[in-house]
Design an enzyme around this catalytic site. Structure first.
Site, PDB file in Angstrom:
ATOM      1  CG  ASN A   1      -2.153  -0.893   0.944  1.00 36.76           C
ATOM      2  OD1 ASN A   1      -3.065  -0.534   0.201  1.00 36.76           O
ATOM      3  ND2 ASN A   1      -2.127  -2.086   1.516  1.00 36.76           N
TER       4      ASN A   1
ATOM      5  NE  ARG B   1       4.603  -1.717  17.858  1.00 39.25           N
ATOM      6  CZ  ARG B   1       4.720  -2.552  18.886  1.00 39.25           C
ATOM      7  NH1 ARG B   1       3.846  -2.508  19.871  1.00 39.25           N
ATOM      8  NH2 ARG B   1       5.707  -3.408  18.954  1.00 39.25           N
ATOM      9  CG  LEU B   2      -4.993  -1.654  18.621  1.00 39.07           C
ATOM     10  CD1 LEU B   2      -5.825  -2.218  19.764  1.00 39.07           C
ATOM     11  CD2 LEU B   2      -5.893  -1.014  17.568  1.00 39.07           C
TER      12      LEU B   2
ATOM     13  CG  ASN C   1      -6.312   1.267   9.384  1.00 37.91           C
ATOM     14  OD1 ASN C   1      -5.186   0.965   8.980  1.00 37.91           O
ATOM     15  ND2 ASN C   1      -7.142   0.363   9.885  1.00 37.91           N
TER      16      ASN C   1
ATOM     17  CG  HIS D   1     -10.122  -3.656   8.205  1.00 35.79           C
ATOM     18  ND1 HIS D   1      -9.263  -4.186   9.150  1.00 35.79           N
ATOM     19  CD2 HIS D   1     -11.128  -4.541   8.066  1.00 35.79           C
ATOM     20  CE1 HIS D   1      -9.747  -5.345   9.567  1.00 35.79           C
ATOM     21  NE2 HIS D   1     -10.880  -5.582   8.924  1.00 35.79           N
TER      22      HIS D   1
HETATM   23  C1  GRF Z   1      -3.295  -4.643   4.035  1.00 34.17           C
HETATM   24  O1  GRF Z   1      -4.058  -5.761   3.678  1.00 34.17           O
HETATM   25  C2  GRF Z   1      -4.110  -3.685   4.861  1.00 34.17           C
HETATM   26  O2  GRF Z   1      -5.466  -3.717   4.563  1.00 34.17           O
HETATM   27  C3  GRF Z   1      -3.884  -4.199   6.253  1.00 34.17           C
HETATM   28  O3  GRF Z   1      -2.542  -4.598   6.272  1.00 34.17           O
HETATM   29  C4  GRF Z   1      -2.151  -5.008   4.965  1.00 34.17           C
HETATM   30  C5  GRF Z   1      -0.881  -4.275   4.633  1.00 34.17           C
HETATM   31  O4  GRF Z   1      -0.285  -4.737   3.449  1.00 34.17           O
HETATM   32  N1  GRF Z   1      -4.203  -3.151   7.217  1.00 34.17           N
HETATM   33  P1  GRF Z   1       0.958  -3.970   2.831  1.00 34.17           P
HETATM   34  O5  GRF Z   1       2.043  -3.933   3.911  1.00 34.17           O
HETATM   35  O6  GRF Z   1       0.519  -2.586   2.457  1.00 34.17           O
HETATM   36  O7  GRF Z   1       1.391  -4.765   1.648  1.00 34.17           O
END
Ligand code: GRF
Length: 198
Positions: free
Chosen positions: A13, A90-91, A106, A108
């Site tokens: 990401n 981490r939260l 964030n 998800h």
């Molecule tokens: C993703 O699936 C995101 O939705 C979740 O953690 C994963 C991170 O993947 N929160 P990357 O490190 O961006 O490849």
């Protein structure tokens, strides 16, 4: 507009966001990557993309407050406007979240509020739902519970394996997250209660 990405792992990401900035789709600058895991692949990706990195490990601090204070210091050093969590495992404390209220996003890998937690794709797959997806939301004091910015549905086909579903979910993430960040950067997101208004 200056963005800090917080990540712990692979960083796909992160890379998608960097690409969107380069292509001018997000009108902002990625000023900082903060990571809590020394070997995380995202660190190498940030270095290749010439993004400043900062490794802030929980073990180096006596308590969570000092740990987060270090993160805050880094964010303030760079005058960060928006914090983007991208696989940050981490939260964040209530104090931290309140300090950056409506300035933390964030992503998800499910259609929230279904399948919260760290194994959302697998949980949806094992549950047998026909449609799952991806959610970008603002972070509040709860877990995966803040106001929803954008969602994208992903169908689960009969032939899907967990691996093929994961691949499609990640592909959807890489499109949706830059879109949401671009909207934020353009000042197009307002929050009324639990609703994000575009
Ligand atoms: C993703 O699936 C995101 O939705 C979740 O953690 C994963 C991170 O993947 N929160 P990357 O490190 O961006 O490849």
């Amino acid at each position: 507009m200056k963005i800090a990405v917080l990540a712990s792992g692979r960083g796909s990401n992160f890379s998608a966001i960097v690409r969107a900035v380069k292509r001018g789709r997000i009108k902002a600058q990625i000023s900082l990557l903060i990571c809590d895991r020394p070997g995380a692949r995202v660190l190498a990706k940030a270095r290749r993309a010439k993004v400043k990195t900062s490794l802030v490990k929980r073990e180096d601090f006596l308590n969570r407050q000092d740990f987060e204070q270090k993160i805050i210091q880094r964010l303030e050093d760079e005058a960060i406007d928006l914090i983007v969590l991208a696989g940050y495992m981490r939260l964040l404390s209530n104090e931290f979240v309140r300090k950056y209220k409506n300035r933390i996003l964030n992503i998800h890998p499910s259609l929230l509020p279904a399948f919260k937690g760290t194994s959302a794709i697998e949980d949806a797959f094992n549950y047998g739902v026909k449609v799952t997806g991806v959610t970008v939301h603002f972070v509040d004091e709860g877990m995966d519970s803040g106001p929803i910015v954008l969602q994208q549905a992903v169908k689960i086909a009969r032939a899907d394996t967990l691996a093929s579903l994961e691949a499609r979910i990640h592909k959807a993430e890489h499109k949706l997250y830059p879109k949401a960040i671009a909207l934020f950067a353009e000042g197009k997101l307002g929050i009324e209660g639990r609703s994000v208004i575009q």
